[in-house]
Design a protein around this motif. Sequence first.
Motif, short mmCIF file in Angstrom:
data_model
loop_
_atom_site.label_atom_id
_atom_site.label_comp_id
_atom_site.label_asym_id
_atom_site.label_seq_id
_atom_site.Cartn_x
_atom_site.Cartn_y
_atom_site.Cartn_z
N MET A 16 0.86 -1.19 0.00
CA MET A 16 0.00 0.00 0.00
C MET A 16 0.89 1.23 0.00
O MET A 16 1.74 1.38 0.85
N SER A 17 0.73 2.11 -0.92
CA SER A 17 1.57 3.30 -1.00
C SER A 17 0.70 4.54 -0.92
O SER A 17 -0.48 4.52 -1.21
N THR A 18 1.34 5.64 -0.51
CA THR A 18 0.68 6.93 -0.46
C THR A 18 1.36 7.84 -1.45
O THR A 18 2.58 7.96 -1.45
N ARG A 19 0.60 8.52 -2.27
CA ARG A 19 1.16 9.28 -3.39
C ARG A 19 0.81 10.76 -3.24
O ARG A 19 -0.32 11.11 -2.92
N SER A 20 1.79 11.61 -3.45
CA SER A 20 1.53 13.04 -3.51
C SER A 20 1.20 13.42 -4.94
O SER A 20 1.50 12.68 -5.87
N PRO A 21 0.52 14.57 -5.15
CA PRO A 21 0.18 14.97 -6.52
C PRO A 21 1.41 15.08 -7.40
O PRO A 21 2.40 15.68 -7.02
N LEU A 22 1.33 14.49 -8.60
CA LEU A 22 2.51 14.45 -9.45
C LEU A 22 2.85 15.81 -10.04
O LEU A 22 3.98 16.04 -10.44
N ASN A 23 1.90 16.72 -10.09
CA ASN A 23 2.19 18.02 -10.68
C ASN A 23 2.55 19.05 -9.62
O ASN A 23 2.65 20.23 -9.91
N ARG A 24 2.70 18.64 -8.37
CA ARG A 24 3.05 19.56 -7.30
C ARG A 24 4.53 19.84 -7.28
O ARG A 24 5.33 18.92 -7.30
N ARG A 25 4.92 21.10 -7.26
CA ARG A 25 6.33 21.45 -7.19
C ARG A 25 6.70 21.85 -5.78
O ARG A 25 5.85 22.22 -4.98
N LEU A 26 7.99 21.81 -5.50
CA LEU A 26 8.47 22.28 -4.22
C LEU A 26 8.26 23.78 -4.11
O LEU A 26 8.57 24.52 -5.03
N LEU A 27 7.73 24.23 -2.98
CA LEU A 27 7.55 25.66 -2.77
C LEU A 27 8.90 26.29 -2.46
O LEU A 27 9.71 25.74 -1.72
N ALA A 28 9.13 27.46 -3.02
CA ALA A 28 10.44 28.10 -2.87
C ALA A 28 10.53 28.87 -1.55
O ALA A 28 9.70 29.70 -1.26
N TYR A 29 11.50 28.53 -0.78
CA TYR A 29 11.80 29.25 0.46
C TYR A 29 13.26 29.66 0.42
O TYR A 29 14.07 29.06 -0.24
N SER A 30 13.61 30.67 1.17
CA SER A 30 14.99 31.10 1.25
C SER A 30 15.47 30.98 2.67
O SER A 30 14.86 31.50 3.59
N ALA A 31 16.56 30.28 2.87
CA ALA A 31 17.09 30.13 4.21
C ALA A 31 17.58 31.46 4.76
O ALA A 31 17.57 31.70 5.96
N ALA A 32 18.03 32.33 3.87
CA ALA A 32 18.55 33.61 4.33
C ALA A 32 17.44 34.63 4.51
O ALA A 32 17.36 35.29 5.54
N PRO A 48 13.79 25.70 -7.91
CA PRO A 48 15.05 25.00 -8.13
C PRO A 48 14.89 23.55 -8.56
O PRO A 48 15.73 23.02 -9.25
N VAL A 49 13.82 22.90 -8.12
CA VAL A 49 13.62 21.49 -8.43
C VAL A 49 12.17 21.26 -8.78
O VAL A 49 11.27 21.70 -8.07
N GLU A 50 11.94 20.58 -9.91
CA GLU A 50 10.58 20.19 -10.28
C GLU A 50 10.38 18.74 -9.87
O GLU A 50 10.90 17.82 -10.50
N LEU A 51 9.63 18.55 -8.79
CA LEU A 51 9.39 17.22 -8.25
C LEU A 51 8.17 16.62 -8.93
O LEU A 51 7.07 17.15 -8.83
N THR A 52 8.35 15.52 -9.66
CA THR A 52 7.25 14.92 -10.41
C THR A 52 6.63 13.73 -9.72
O THR A 52 5.64 13.19 -10.19
N GLY A 53 7.18 13.30 -8.60
CA GLY A 53 6.59 12.18 -7.86
C GLY A 53 7.29 11.99 -6.54
O GLY A 53 8.51 12.12 -6.45
#
Length: 418
Positions: free
Chosen positions: A1-17, A232-237
């Motif tokens: 059994m697996s749990t899946r996040s939306p494939l078209n969701r990208r990482l939200l951009a945050y700045s450490a500084a 910076p990164v497009e996360l597809t899955g």
Amino acid sequence: MSTRSPLNRRLLAYSAAAGMTLAGAGEADAQRTRAQQKQAASPVVATPMSPAARVASSVRYTDVDPDYVFSSTPDSYAFDFDGDSTPEFGVALNSGSNLFLMFAGAGNAGTGYANAVGVMASGGTNFAYPDALQSGALISAGQTFIASASYFSMNYGSCSFGNWCNLTDRFLGLAIDVSPPPGAAGKVARATHYAWARLDVNGNGTVVTVKDFAMNNAAGQPIAAGSIVPLPVELTGFEVSLVDGTPRLTWRTATETDNAGFEVQARRIDQSTFRSLAFVDGAGTTTEAQSYTFDADGLEAGRYQFRLRQIDFDGSFAFSDLVEATISVPGTHVLTEAYPNPFNPSARFEVTVPIEQEVRVSLHDAQGREVQELFAGRLDADSPQTIRINAADLPSGVYLYRVVGANFTDAKTVSLVK
């Protein structure tokens, strides 16, 4: 059994500084009601209701969420492009149902706008009308910008003048002379930044919707209408599955830019904080699809949430969506050691069972006599139950805590030292 996040969701951009910055006039303006805003002398300043204003090296983007719709008159909306809580530009609907742009500059001190603004427009200086740009149109130094000492109209209610009538997802192109930051040393000249604002306007200009806006942080650099922060990164899955009882995390990227890697984090559902499990190196900068796998072994039984903390080479970071997996109890139960041990006057331990059942937990002295009932009730499957010992009224000594379930009995010792 697996749990899946939306494939078209990208990482939200945050700045450490820089962290996450919201554009707007501050908390006080954000909390005013719509009626209060209409009565205010100055226009409404953009204060997004969701964390959508993002800062990056190239573009500062603000999503107006929810969209700001004004259909009664008079009403107005002010844009804070650079996030300094002072608007540079505004759109207003006057009492005659005409749509106006408002600027800073000579003769316009009463509007509250601090910086000089020009708008991409067609026509002469006396009868120029703002261009309704389509997505992707270039806004740059090579275009024609008309500045106004006060304001000029986008239409006159009948659509016989101007080109902002019955349009959806059209853009204003802007050139903004941003003031130097407060406290800047020496003489720092104003710098021109190019920006856009997206509007919907109905057939006669009486209903206006403000959707979002953005500005290029780099002075003098162009911006395309509708462009937002490059992520910076497009996360597809991002998925988790159980392999021989161990959570296996897999994720894929379509592209990566300056990606140092991913910190894998986890927390049990009954805990408030995430902890780091490992760091997986990224591919740096690539336009080729990448795949990653990590086995989260060594975790105790229970339901877990997992996430990725993607980190750039410059320290900026972003979080993925959450995925969940449940690690089942091996055998009939799990009984942990008490902590602390020795203790005074309190300690705790956990009991976990693989199937829902009635469980009783008791505390006994060195002679085997029961001195306390610690728990009696029903436990959910694979959900650790924390049991606490309070021995404030008991003497020092060695004690035994005993657990009796549907098909098991177990016990461990703990020392009380006063």
